[in-house]
Design a protein around this motif. Structure first.
Motif: not given
Length: 329
Positions: A159-160, A164-165, A199-200, A265-268
């Motif tokens: 992922g982005a 990790l997420i 950068e969330p 592209q969400a990481n949160v």
């Protein structure tokens, strides 16, 4: 990820207080974390019992700084100092009564900046740790909800942020309101930024993507997004998105017709309630063999950690390092 956390902890070791200072696993983990350079450990309890336990375990007591809850002179000094704390709810006899409890004593030390963070949870259930923290430390400005966040490391996922997420909340808030969901998102973003320097890109999850579904559950998430954006316009927070829309760029192109900094592209990820969060995390653990780090308590003025009572010493050391980095960055 943990190598990065350990390095950051060594660069700026936190003064960390342990109110469960007669627990064998706590003493072993705290001493190992101190020897590795992650923390400067502080113990709270009855001095004779703490030193006796260190001796029994063969731990050098000089590693630790001790606060004796039976030392009335020190208790009085701490109480007088805490009474000037801008968020102080307790004073006088009410405060001094609470200082006989190592957990509350540790929270007071943190409130008046004698230490940087509290690490507890081995002999206290989550509810007691949260109650003590909320009573003594209070919540951050514009935050009305204690919540939690965590980090998943998913094998094979790209992922982005690689494998990790980050996610919130899958441990504390059963059925959060829109206001509470906004607080969860903000606290999770801030925690992720301090821990990992990301950068969330924060996505509120739902069974709907920007109006594709309807109902009260969707309306709650839509309102939460608006509240979070108004509170923290500096953060990239969007939604409501279905999970595939949040994570998969190809799906996002088909489903999201407006410009988006988060879709695909969400990481949160922000779960709409505890059912979704708990089930989602456990699905990934069981079927994707993901490692889940946390939960980390968020929303308070200072950093506290609620560890798992079944955690081995090695896992406690890792969580101590995570807590240290949260407190110092």
């Amino acid at each position: 990820m943990m190598d990065r956390i350990y390095q950051k902890a060594q660069e700026r070791p936190a003064r960390m207080v342990f109110p469960e200072a007669e627990e064998e696993k706590i003493l072993l983990a705290a001493s190992k974390a101190a020897q590795a350079g992650y923390i400067i450990p502080v113990l709270v309890g009855k001095l004779a019992s703490m030193t006796s336990e260190c001796q029994r375990l063969g731990i050098d007591r000089d590693i630790f700084e001790f606060y004796d809850i039976e030392d009335e002179e020190t208790v009085e000094k701490l109480a007088s100092s805490y009474e000037t704390y801008s968020y102080a709810l307790f004073k006088g006899k009410s405060l001094r009564r609470r200082l006989s409890d190592p957990l509350y004593y540790a929270m007071v030390l943190t409130a008046i900046d004698k230490v940087d963070a509290v690490f507890a949870g081995l002999s206290h259930p989550t509810g007691e740790v949260i109650l003590a923290g909320q009573s003594i430390l209070c919540l951050q400005k514009n935050i009305e909800t204690v919540s939690s966040c965590g980090i998943l490391d998913i094998p094979g996922f790209e992922g982005a942020q690689g494998s990790l997420i980050a996610f919130g909340d899958a441990a504390v808030c059963q059925n959060p309101t829109s206001e509470s969901l906004s607080d969860i998102a903000i606290a999770t973003c801030d925690t992720v930024k301090s821990l990992l320097d990301w950068e969330p890109h924060c996505a509120f999850l739902s069974y709907s993507t920007q109006g594709s579904g309807t109902g009260e559950l969707v309306d709650k998430v839509v309102k939460a997004v608006k509240i979070a954006q108004e509170k923290r316009p500096d953060l990239l927070i969007e939604g409501e998105f279905q999970l595939d829309t949040a994570m998969n760029p190809m799906v996002a192109k088909k489903k999201v017709l407006t410009d988006s900094n988060v879709a695909g592209q969400a990481n949160v990820l922000i779960f709409p309630d505890l059912n979704a969060g708990n089930i989602g995390v456990k699905l990934l653990q069981q079927f994707a063999h993901a490692d889940a780090y946390g939960p980390m308590i968020t929303g308070m003025n200072k950093v506290i950690s609620d560890c798992s009572r079944s955690a081995p010493v090695s896992e406690l050391v890792g969580n101590i390092a995570l807590t240290a980095v949260r407190a110092m960055y």
